[in-house]
Enzyme design. Structure first.
Site, PDB file in Angstrom:
ATOM      1  N   LYS A 254       0.636  -1.458  -0.302  1.00  0.00           N
ATOM      2  CA  LYS A 254      -0.285   0.083  -0.090  1.00  0.00           C
ATOM      3  C   LYS A 254       0.988   1.035   0.117  1.00  0.00           C
ATOM      4  CE  LYS A 254      -4.540   1.375   1.862  1.00  0.00           C
ATOM      5  NZ  LYS A 254      -5.370   0.929   3.272  1.00  0.00           N
ATOM      6  N   GLU A 339     -19.128  -4.682  10.135  1.00  0.00           N
ATOM      7  CA  GLU A 339     -19.922  -4.154  11.422  1.00  0.00           C
ATOM      8  C   GLU A 339     -21.062  -5.123  12.194  1.00  0.00           C
ATOM      9  OE1 GLU A 339     -18.893  -3.094   7.988  1.00  0.00           O
ATOM     10  OE2 GLU A 339     -17.727  -1.253   8.802  1.00  0.00           O
ATOM     11  N   ARG A 367     -25.558  -1.532   7.526  1.00  0.00           N
ATOM     12  CA  ARG A 367     -25.260  -3.050   7.394  1.00  0.00           C
ATOM     13  C   ARG A 367     -25.763  -4.085   8.193  1.00  0.00           C
ATOM     14  NH1 ARG A 367     -19.814  -4.730   4.433  1.00  0.00           N
ATOM     15  NH2 ARG A 367     -21.219  -3.877   2.232  1.00  0.00           N
TER      16      ARG A 367
HETATM   17  C1  LIG Z   1     -18.653  -1.652   4.982  1.00  0.00           C
HETATM   18  C2  LIG Z   1     -17.369  -0.794   5.104  1.00  0.00           C
HETATM   19  N1  LIG Z   1     -17.040  -0.662   6.263  1.00  0.00           N
HETATM   20  C3  LIG Z   1     -15.996   0.620   6.378  1.00  0.00           C
HETATM   21  C4  LIG Z   1     -15.167   0.946   4.618  1.00  0.00           C
HETATM   22  C5  LIG Z   1     -14.164   1.715   5.175  1.00  0.00           C
HETATM   23  N2  LIG Z   1     -12.456   1.489   4.149  1.00  0.00           N
HETATM   24  C6  LIG Z   1     -13.002   1.835   3.081  1.00  0.00           C
HETATM   25  S1  LIG Z   1     -11.761   1.036   2.430  1.00  0.00           S
HETATM   26  C7  LIG Z   1     -11.141   0.572   3.993  1.00  0.00           C
HETATM   27  C8  LIG Z   1      -9.669  -0.804   4.505  1.00  0.00           C
HETATM   28  C9  LIG Z   1      -9.494  -1.494   2.535  1.00  0.00           C
HETATM   29  O1  LIG Z   1      -9.028  -2.681   2.740  1.00  0.00           O
HETATM   30  P1  LIG Z   1      -8.615  -3.595   1.784  1.00  0.00           P
HETATM   31  O2  LIG Z   1     -10.107  -3.796   1.855  1.00  0.00           O
HETATM   32  O3  LIG Z   1      -7.940  -4.168   1.908  1.00  0.00           O
HETATM   33  O4  LIG Z   1      -7.522  -2.199   0.662  1.00  0.00           O
HETATM   34  P2  LIG Z   1      -7.007  -1.495   0.552  1.00  0.00           P
HETATM   35  O5  LIG Z   1      -6.948  -0.012   0.751  1.00  0.00           O
HETATM   36  O6  LIG Z   1      -5.509  -1.896   1.319  1.00  0.00           O
HETATM   37  O7  LIG Z   1      -6.598  -0.919  -1.255  1.00  0.00           O
HETATM   38  C10 LIG Z   1     -11.856   0.357   4.868  1.00  0.00           C
HETATM   39  C11 LIG Z   1     -12.019  -0.499   6.560  1.00  0.00           C
HETATM   40  C12 LIG Z   1     -16.050   1.088   3.782  1.00  0.00           C
HETATM   41  N3  LIG Z   1     -15.925   1.409   2.544  1.00  0.00           N
HETATM   42  N4  LIG Z   1     -17.236  -0.018   3.779  1.00  0.00           N
HETATM   43 MG   LIG Z   2      -5.902  -3.869   1.770  1.00  0.00          MG
END
Ligand SMILES: Cc1ncc(C[n+]2csc(CCOP(=O)(O)OP(=O)(O)O)c2C)c(N)n1
Ligand SMILES: [Mg+2]
Ligand SMILES: CC(=O)[C@@H](O)[C@H](O)COP(=O)(O)O
Length: 615
Positions: A254, A339, A367
């Site tokens: 990342k 959630e 959710r």
């Molecule tokens: C249901 C939900 N909960 C929390 C979020 C907030 N959120 C957006 S991106 C993220 C982290 C995503 O991690 P990952 O899927 O590993 O993607 P990366 O950013 O590492 O590419 C979070 C917690 C969301 N978008 N949707």
């Molecule tokens: Mg990730």
């Protein structure tokens, strides 16, 4: 001529040679750092998928092969390769380029919802449709982050995909080991075993994916375009030969290629505002926000109440729980992007005698509605929900505005909802919430700087009177952080000889009977909330007046039942009439239309005696 300048569609990628591809990757990184540091946005996630996106669009034939980006915050590179480079100067701006895929922008964009863990369900559905329609040449692709894999919906989908004989699809696991902070739980541990299998010799045949019926390939270097292309071509071929799902496990970094992001221990510059590209640090000064105010207060509560624990769904720092977690690491639980589990595990914590505080963004509580209703409220459990980013958020667009929470949670029997108007009220109401063991409570506040305290003229029946008209013309019921605008409107209308009393119920749902008694003493009631007009505070006040046979007309000011696109919070609030000036203008119009000509001050003013008698 830059390579990137020659890319207008994915087919342009397919004519590039290895050297040109490497040059393109470098150009894309420079572009992202420059563009996103100017507008703000998701920098870390997109820097991590540059090579992966190049390889995906060279191997798969989008949109015939639909590519679904889970959460969608990592689709900037995809947008660069699908003809939208020039639009990045308007990234996340009103009428500009969405920060997520957007169907109106491109045929290559499919899912606009930025709520995580949905991509696998989408492609499961698409694969079923292609099978039924005989479209055997189309291979759907889901790009899922390791964080998104911690969401329950992902596993509901994998359970179905694993049984999907005759339905080819490809799952790309974008494993950068992080959500915001490091991804937690058994799934993160399992991915670590798989990542290290090439060195430890552990067989990947025992992967959870293989055990569910998918073909697992990997792990692969997620920044080597040649390796990725080979793996994706193999996956596409296998999926179509075996007519079932294939997982390609890609290991990425990342923030790759941008030292300030790679070095950022907090969240690899996951989501930034306008920053200095040289350092990745915010360009302007920071002010206290609702989140930081909550973060300080919850720590104070935690110090004095050992029974108080907190839960985050993979957003420890964004919701302000990091100080609590640092001070009391055993009392803060990061459950991953889950959630629903967060809420029902909170029910378990409460059943066992603790007082859990579930801190999540307002839009994500949707959710966990059933869990809040049937696992918390049905058992009248003392769980406190702290809903950050409530109301209009701004640049994150339709699925991030927290505009439904008051409407959604208002139907929960026994749920009490507070909408603090300023920092002091937030601090006080957090204590009131954790001191209430009669059932669930919720506090909600916006994505904004917290502003100054708004003192009450007096408190009557649990209601703070913020302004009093010289006559009982209009009663404004202010819900939460709109209070300053309501007081401003009252000031403007006083100059037009319309008497406006502004009250803040503090605990806005269910409706305090004292609100009805205030309403009875006025000619017109106007409710104001940064929430849907449907089912929110205004609707509840209208209902309460009807139930008490109070005929005072009620007007509800709030958000219309439509999806709000991205924009600056203050602009979107103004468009919705949620500013002092707009409110004054609107109230004057309603007053004139409903109550005749504008009249002078009444011979008496509203005193305690009047209201207390009324109240
Ligand atoms: C249901 C939900 N909960 C929390 C979020 C907030 N959120 C957006 S991106 C993220 C982290 C995503 O991690 P990952 O899927 O590993 O993607 P990366 O950013 O590492 O590419 C979070 C917690 C969301 N978008 N949707
Ligand atoms: Mg990730
Ligand atoms: C994609 C996602 O859900 C988060 O990254 C969100 O964009 C963060 O929003 P804030 O910037 O308001 O914390």
């Amino acid at each position: 001529m830059k390579v990137l300048d020659t890319i207008n569609s994915p087919s342009d990628l397919r004519r590039l040679n290895g050297e040109e591809l490497d040059d393109l990757a470098a150009e894309v990184r420079r572009f992202l750092i420059d563009a996103v540091s100017r507008t703000g946005g998701h920098l870390g996630p997109n820097l991590g998928v540059v090579e992966l996106t190049i390889a995906l669009h060279r191997v798969f034939d989008s949109p015939a092969d639909p590519i679904v980006w889970d959460t969608g915050h990592q689709a900037y590179v995809h947008k660069l390769f699908t003809g939208r480079t020039l639009a990045f100067s308007q990234l996340r701006q009103e009428e500009g380029l969405s920060g997520y895929p957007r169907r109106a922008e491109s045929e290559h964009d499919l899912v606009e919802n930025s709520h995580a863990s949905t991509a696998l369900s989408y492609v499961d559905g698409m694969a079923k449709a292609f099978q039924l329609k005989g479209e055997r040449h189309r291979t759907p692709v889901a790009v899922v982050g390791d964080g998104a894999l911690t969401g329950g919906l992902s596993w509901e989908a994998l359970n179905n995909i694993g049984a999907g004989q005759g339905r080819p699809l490809v799952v790309v696991v974008n494993d950068n080991t992080r959500s915001y902070s490091p991804t937690v739980g058994g799934i993160a541990s399992h991915l670590s075993v798989l990542r290290n299998s090439s060195t430890t010799g552990a067989t990947t045949a025992s992967s959870i994916f293989a055990n569910l019926g998918l073909i697992y390939l990997g792990p692969y270097d997620g920044h080597d375009i040649g390796v990725l292309e080979h793996a994706l071509r193999r996956a596409r071929k296998l999926a179509n030969q075996e007519r079932r799902a294939v997982v390609v496990h890609c290991v990425t970094v990342k923030g790759r290629g941008y030292p300030p992001a790679e070095a950022d221990e907090a969240d690899c510059l996951h989501a930034v505002g306008v920053v200095d590209p040289a350092t990745g640090r915010p360009a302007g000064p920071s002010s206290p926000t609702w989140t930081s105010t909550f973060g300080d207060q919850i720590l104070d509560v935690a110090k004095r109440r050992p029974d108080v624990v907190a839960i985050t769904a993979a957003m420890l720092r964004p919701v302000g729980l990091h100080k609590f977690a640092t001070t009391f690491p055993t009392r803060v639980f990061d459950v991953g992007m889950a959630e629903q589990h967060a809420v029902t595990s909170a029910a378990g914590l409460a059943m066992a005698g603790l007082h859990p505080v579930v801190a999540i963004y307002a839009t994500f509580v949707n959710r966990a509605f059933d869990q809040a209703l049937m696992d918390v409220a049905l058992h009248r459990l003392p769980v406190t929900f702290v809903l950050d980013r409530a109301g209009v958020t701004g640049e994150d667009g339709p699925s991030h505005h927290g505009m439904w929470d008051l409407s959604v949670l208002s139907v929960l029997p026994g749920m009490r909802i507070a909408a603090p108007r300023d920092p002091s009220t937030l601090r006080a109401q957090l204590w009131e919430a954790v001191n209430d063991d009669s059932g669930p409570t919720a506090l909600r506040f916006p994505k904004a700087n917290v502003g100054q305290d708004i003192p009450a003229v007096r408190r009557v029946g649990g209601i703070d009177v913020l302004a009093e008209g010289t006559s009982r013309d209009v009663l404004v019921v202010s819900a939460g952080a709109v209070a300053a605008d309501c007081v401003r409107a009252a000031e403007l209308l006083a100059g037009q000889r319309i008497g406006v009393t502004v009250i803040d119920p503090r605990w806005v749902l269910p409706v305090n009977p004292a609100v009805v008694r205030f309403a009875r003493a006025h000619e017109l009631v106007v409710t104001v909330e940064d929430n849907l007009r449907t089912g929110g505070v205004g609707a509840a006040v209208s209902q309460a007046l009807q139930d008490d046979r109070v005929s005072t007309p009620v007007c509800n000011v709030g958000l219309e039942r439509e999806f709000l696109q991205a924009g600056r919070r203050r602009d979107l609030l103004a468009n919705a009439g949620l500013t002092g000036e707009r409110l004054a203008e609107w109230i004057r119009t309603e007053w004139s239309a409903r109550c005749g000509a504008v009249v002078g001050p009444h011979p008496y003013s509203v005193h305690d005696s009047d209201v207390e008698v009324a109240v």
